[in-house]
Design a protein around this motif. Structure first.
Motif, PDB file in Angstrom:
ATOM      1  N   THR A  55      12.030  -6.285  82.363  1.00 15.98           N
ATOM      2  CA  THR A  55      11.898  -7.571  81.688  1.00 15.98           C
ATOM      3  C   THR A  55      10.752  -7.508  80.689  1.00 15.98           C
ATOM      4  N   LYS A  56      11.014  -7.973  79.456  1.00 17.01           N
ATOM      5  CA  LYS A  56      10.008  -7.929  78.394  1.00 17.01           C
ATOM      6  C   LYS A  56       9.547  -9.316  77.969  1.00 17.01           C
ATOM      7  N   TYR A  57      10.372 -10.338  78.218  1.00 19.11           N
ATOM      8  CA  TYR A  57      10.093 -11.671  77.696  1.00 19.11           C
ATOM      9  C   TYR A  57       9.999 -12.671  78.834  1.00 19.11           C
ATOM     10  N   CYS A  58       9.231 -13.737  78.595  1.00 18.48           N
ATOM     11  CA  CYS A  58       8.992 -14.726  79.640  1.00 18.48           C
ATOM     12  C   CYS A  58      10.207 -15.592  79.929  1.00 18.48           C
ATOM     13  N   GLY A  59      11.119 -15.699  78.986  1.00 18.19           N
ATOM     14  CA  GLY A  59      12.293 -16.520  79.213  1.00 18.19           C
ATOM     15  C   GLY A  59      13.355 -16.267  78.170  1.00 18.19           C
ATOM     16  N   ASP A  60      14.432 -17.031  78.293  1.00 21.77           N
ATOM     17  CA  ASP A  60      15.571 -16.871  77.393  1.00 21.77           C
ATOM     18  C   ASP A  60      15.203 -17.247  75.960  1.00 21.77           C
ATOM     19  N   THR A  61      14.385 -18.257  75.787  1.00 22.33           N
ATOM     20  CA  THR A  61      13.997 -18.699  74.452  1.00 22.33           C
ATOM     21  C   THR A  61      13.230 -17.607  73.708  1.00 22.33           C
ATOM     22  N   CYS A  62      12.260 -17.004  74.390  1.00 27.17           N
ATOM     23  CA  CYS A  62      11.493 -15.926  73.750  1.00 27.17           C
ATOM     24  C   CYS A  62      12.382 -14.708  73.488  1.00 27.17           C
ATOM     25  N   ALA A  63      13.305 -14.409  74.388  1.00 30.16           N
ATOM     26  CA  ALA A  63      14.208 -13.274  74.184  1.00 30.16           C
ATOM     27  C   ALA A  63      15.081 -13.507  72.951  1.00 30.16           C
ATOM     28  N   LYS A  64      15.588 -14.727  72.785  1.00 27.43           N
ATOM     29  CA  LYS A  64      16.422 -15.046  71.621  1.00 27.43           C
ATOM     30  C   LYS A  64      15.619 -15.007  70.326  1.00 27.43           C
ATOM     31  N   LYS A  65      14.405 -15.541  70.356  1.00 29.85           N
ATOM     32  CA  LYS A  65      13.566 -15.524  69.157  1.00 29.85           C
ATOM     33  C   LYS A  65      13.190 -14.096  68.780  1.00 29.85           C
ATOM     34  N   ALA A  66      12.894 -13.271  69.772  1.00 30.70           N
ATOM     35  CA  ALA A  66      12.556 -11.872  69.503  1.00 30.70           C
ATOM     36  C   ALA A  66      13.770 -11.122  68.949  1.00 30.70           C
ATOM     37  N   TYR A  67      14.957 -11.439  69.469  1.00 30.49           N
ATOM     38  CA  TYR A  67      16.186 -10.812  68.980  1.00 30.49           C
ATOM     39  C   TYR A  67      16.411 -11.159  67.515  1.00 30.49           C
ATOM     40  N   LYS A  68      16.252 -12.450  67.181  1.00 27.74           N
ATOM     41  CA  LYS A  68      16.429 -12.876  65.786  1.00 27.74           C
ATOM     42  C   LYS A  68      15.402 -12.219  64.868  1.00 27.74           C
ATOM     43  N   ALA A  69      14.164 -12.125  65.326  1.00 24.80           N
ATOM     44  CA  ALA A  69      13.124 -11.486  64.522  1.00 24.80           C
ATOM     45  C   ALA A  69      13.433 -10.005  64.314  1.00 24.80           C
ATOM     46  N   ARG A  70      13.933  -9.347  65.368  1.00 21.59           N
ATOM     47  CA  ARG A  70      14.287  -7.925  65.272  1.00 21.59           C
ATOM     48  C   ARG A  70      15.447  -7.722  64.304  1.00 21.59           C
ATOM     49  N   LYS A  71      16.471  -8.564  64.373  1.00 23.59           N
ATOM     50  CA  LYS A  71      17.616  -8.460  63.473  1.00 23.59           C
ATOM     51  C   LYS A  71      17.206  -8.755  62.032  1.00 23.59           C
ATOM     52  N   ARG A  72      16.349  -9.736  61.831  1.00 29.38           N
ATOM     53  CA  ARG A  72      15.860 -10.062  60.501  1.00 29.38           C
ATOM     54  C   ARG A  72      15.098  -8.871  59.916  1.00 29.38           C
ATOM     55  N   LYS A  73      14.255  -8.262  60.737  1.00 32.40           N
ATOM     56  CA  LYS A  73      13.489  -7.087  60.296  1.00 32.40           C
ATOM     57  C   LYS A  73      14.420  -5.925  59.948  1.00 32.40           C
TER      58      LYS A  73
END
Length: 151
Positions: A55-73
């Motif tokens: 597990t890398k993220y504290c919750g589903d919201t942070c996981a989704k935001k990190a995913y979007k940031a990774r895809k944007r990058k």
């Protein structure tokens, strides 16, 4: 070192005490993870308790935001790579030294030498102002003919 049991009931908490290790084990009547690992969220930086080791993220919201940031990058990087590749291709096409050393030029090279479109060279060939020799699928123009246009 063995875990220390707090009680004898099913569902009780067990603590594993070892140097530099604070993992809490939980006995449950069903098959689930009994790990409680303190971690820090990779996205927001808040502390949380993970139930698995990956597990890398504290919750589903942070996981989704990190995913979007990774895809944007990734999308930005792909665009930058494509731009650099296109820039390198343009430099290769407009290399004037390659055209200056040739005695016979293709229609595209002749157009680059003069600075006109390919269609202008094609029109000049059709009008008879330039003589082109078919060479396979290309038409070849002698360099001296292009130089004679300006004399």
């Amino acid at each position: 070192m063995l875990p220390i049991s707090v009680g004898e009931d099913i569902g009780e908490m067990m603590h594993h005490n070892a140097p530099r290790c604070t993992i809490t084990l939980h006995k449950a009547p069903f098959m689930s993870s009994n790990l409680y690992i303190p971690k820090i969220c990779k996205h927001c930086g808040n502390a949380f308790t993970a139930r698995t080791t990956v597990t890398k993220y504290c919750g589903d919201t942070c996981a989704k935001k990190a995913y979007k940031a990774r895809k944007r990058k990734d999308k930005i990087q792909a665009t930058l790579d494509a731009d650099m590749k296109q820039k390198n291709e343009v430099v290769e096409v407009h290399n004037p030294n390659a055209v200056n050393n040739k005695d016979f030029l293709s229609v595209t090279e002749a157009s680059q030498l003069i600075g006109v479109s390919r269609w202008t060279i094609q029109r000049m060939i059709q009008q008879g102002r330039l003589k082109a020799v078919p060479f396979g699928r290309k038409r070849i123009v002698a360099r001296w003919q292009i130089e004679n246009l300006f004399n």
